[in-house]
Design an enzyme around this catalytic site. Structure first.
Site, mmCIF file in Angstrom:
data_model
loop_
_atom_site.group_PDB
_atom_site.id
_atom_site.type_symbol
_atom_site.label_atom_id
_atom_site.label_comp_id
_atom_site.label_asym_id
_atom_site.label_seq_id
_atom_site.Cartn_x
_atom_site.Cartn_y
_atom_site.Cartn_z
ATOM 1 N N GLY A 14 0.831 -1.208 0.000
ATOM 2 C CA GLY A 14 0.000 0.000 0.000
ATOM 3 C C GLY A 14 0.864 1.256 0.000
ATOM 4 C CB SER A 108 -7.589 7.965 9.890
ATOM 5 O OG SER A 108 -8.195 8.996 9.156
ATOM 6 C CB SER A 109 -7.243 13.381 10.798
ATOM 7 O OG SER A 109 -7.622 13.265 9.451
ATOM 8 C CB CYS A 110 -11.902 10.327 9.881
ATOM 9 S SG CYS A 110 -11.480 8.601 9.954
ATOM 10 C CE1 TYR A 137 -10.230 3.477 7.312
ATOM 11 C CE2 TYR A 137 -10.283 5.780 7.973
ATOM 12 C CZ TYR A 137 -9.587 4.690 7.504
ATOM 13 O OH TYR A 137 -8.255 4.809 7.212
ATOM 14 C CE LYS A 141 -7.754 3.054 10.210
ATOM 15 N NZ LYS A 141 -6.618 2.122 10.041
ATOM 16 C CG HIS A 180 -7.970 9.476 0.286
ATOM 17 N ND1 HIS A 180 -7.294 8.277 0.307
ATOM 18 C CD2 HIS A 180 -8.718 9.493 1.418
ATOM 19 C CE1 HIS A 180 -7.615 7.617 1.401
ATOM 20 N NE2 HIS A 180 -8.476 8.319 2.101
ATOM 21 N NE ARG A 210 -11.125 16.576 4.359
ATOM 22 C CZ ARG A 210 -12.269 17.181 4.726
ATOM 23 N NH1 ARG A 210 -12.229 18.390 5.270
ATOM 24 N NH2 ARG A 210 -13.426 16.574 4.575
#
Ligand SMILES: NC(=O)c1ccc[n+]([C@@H]2O[C@H](COP(=O)([O-])OP(=O)(O)OC[C@H]3O[C@@H](n4cnc5c(N)ncnc54)[C@H](OP(=O)(O)O)[C@@H]3O)[C@@H](O)[C@H]2O)c1
Ligand SMILES: C[C@@H]1O[C@H](OP(=O)(O)OP(=O)(O)OC[C@H]2O[C@@H](n3cnc4c(=O)[nH]c(N)nc43)[C@H](O)[C@@H]2O)[C@@H](O)[C@H](O)[C@@H]1O
Length: 308
Positions: A14, A108-110, A137, A141, A180, A210
């Protein structure tokens, strides 16, 4: 990490895993173990149990996950929740059972609340409602972060969680629907340029903000934190700078030399209005990013063109 340590990079093909792999090779590590998802499906509990028992890695970078942009997250909600929970449960639990010395979990920032104050400090976790499009998601996380903390609390395992901001770089996903924003716009603008199309459609209003970090910088930060960070609490990884999606599209347009117009499709979701990381903790430890956005886009575009 000792130079002869056995290091498992999960997700080595990845964008992030391949950057971590390159970084480890550059640092002189020679005993790096990898498996593709075809060789080892990390959702398969028995297969992961057998793999860890046979290989007994010393260190683990967990960069394997089901990943995608805003529309992919919103469309494949069950897959994002199930697959990420399964992968991380299997890897984290077996890392504990096999006495892995240290594991890094990538979040992740989410994970932060949709309307959290900006910039996002690590302690804003679980202080508000999540963004609806990527809630499954984010829940997976958050479970991963809490799992690392719980294994540390109960068993003394040195499992750390890092929260990268939005990423881009070599080996990115350029799928028209599932990628993305940054790779998606590189592809759309490139295709418009070579096909002499006058307009490019940008999803949403263009006003969300972002932050973008080049994946090789992220890998450098991951290595740095694997060497220097041993705490229970999560840590953000970013640049500390953001811009609107409109300004991002204008910058990509400029780098690629596209003269046409941008058209905003407001039937597509904007998602979180802003998610700028507070990187004070990381900076205080002594790490800062190196690749600025324009240079990073130039490098990513070269990689895209070589594979397109
Ligand atoms: N991209 C971003 O903007 C971003 C931002 C913040 C955090 N992150 C985090 O960084 C990590 C890596 O993301 P990425 O962008 O590098 O994603 P990616 O390019 O899609 O790579 C994900 C990797 O995970 C592996 N994988 C997926 N499902 C698997 C399974 N069932 N069994 C084994 N391996 C599996 C894939 O292996 P194969 O290639 O062998 O199929 C793939 O190489 C994720 O934890 C993600 O949440 C990414
Ligand atoms: C890092 C990841 O970020 C993801 O959120 P998020 O930043 O909105 O993810 P992106 O898909 O990068 O979208 C960021 C913003 O760019 C807009 N955008 C404009 N044009 C495009 C396009 O062609 N493709 C895409 N994908 N977006 C586009 C999109 O509407 C959104 O406001 C989360 O869903 C994940 O959970 C994860 O955290």
């Amino acid at each position: 990490m000792e130079k002869n340590a056995k290091i498992y990079v999960a997700g080595h093909r990845g964008m992030v895993g391949s950057a971590i792999y390159r970084k480890l090779v550059k640092e002189g590590y020679t005993n790096i173990i990898t498996r593709t998802s075809a060789e080892l499906d990390l959702r398969n509990q028995q297969a992961v149990t057998d793999f860890f028992a046979a290989e007994k890695p010393d260190y683990v970078f967990l960069a394997a996950a089901k990943v995608g942009g805003i529309v992919a997250n919103n469309t494949y909600r069950a897959d994002f929740l199930y697959e990420n929970l399964a992968i991380q449960n299997n890897v984290i639990h077996n890392a504990y059972l096999n006495e892995v010395k240290k594991l890094m979990f990538l979040g992740s920032s989410c994970i932060y609340p949709k309307l959290a104050p900006q910039p996002l400090k690590e302690d804003y976790l679980l202080t508000g409602t999540l963004e609806e499009t990527n809630e499954p998601y984010a829940i997976a996380k958050i479970a991963g972060i809490k799992m690392c903390d719980a294994y540390r609390d109960q068993y003394g395992a040195n499992f750390i969680s890092v929260m990268p901001t939005n990423l881009y770089g070599y080996n990115d996903n350029y799928h028209p629907q599932n990628s993305h924003v940054l790779p998606a716009l590189i592809r759309k603008i490139h295709e418009a340029k070579i096909n002499n199309v006058k307009e490019v459609v940008v999803w949403g209003s263009g006003s969300p903000m972002r932050e973008f970090l080049f994946a090789d910088d992220l890998a450098d930060a991951c290595y740095f934190l694997m060497e220097h960070y041993n705490e229970r609490n999560l840590i953000n990884i970013g640049t500390g700078h953001d811009l609107t999606i409109r300004d991002l599209a204008l910058l990509i347009k400029e780098v690629l030399g596209f003269e046409g117009e941008l058209v905003f499709d407001t039937t597509k979701p904007d998602g979180t209005p802003r998610k700028l990381m507070d990187v004070t903790k990381l900076h205080d430890l002594g790490w800062k990013h190196k690749v600025e956005l324009r240079e990073g886009i130039e490098l990513a575009y070269q990689d895209f063109e070589s594979r397109y």
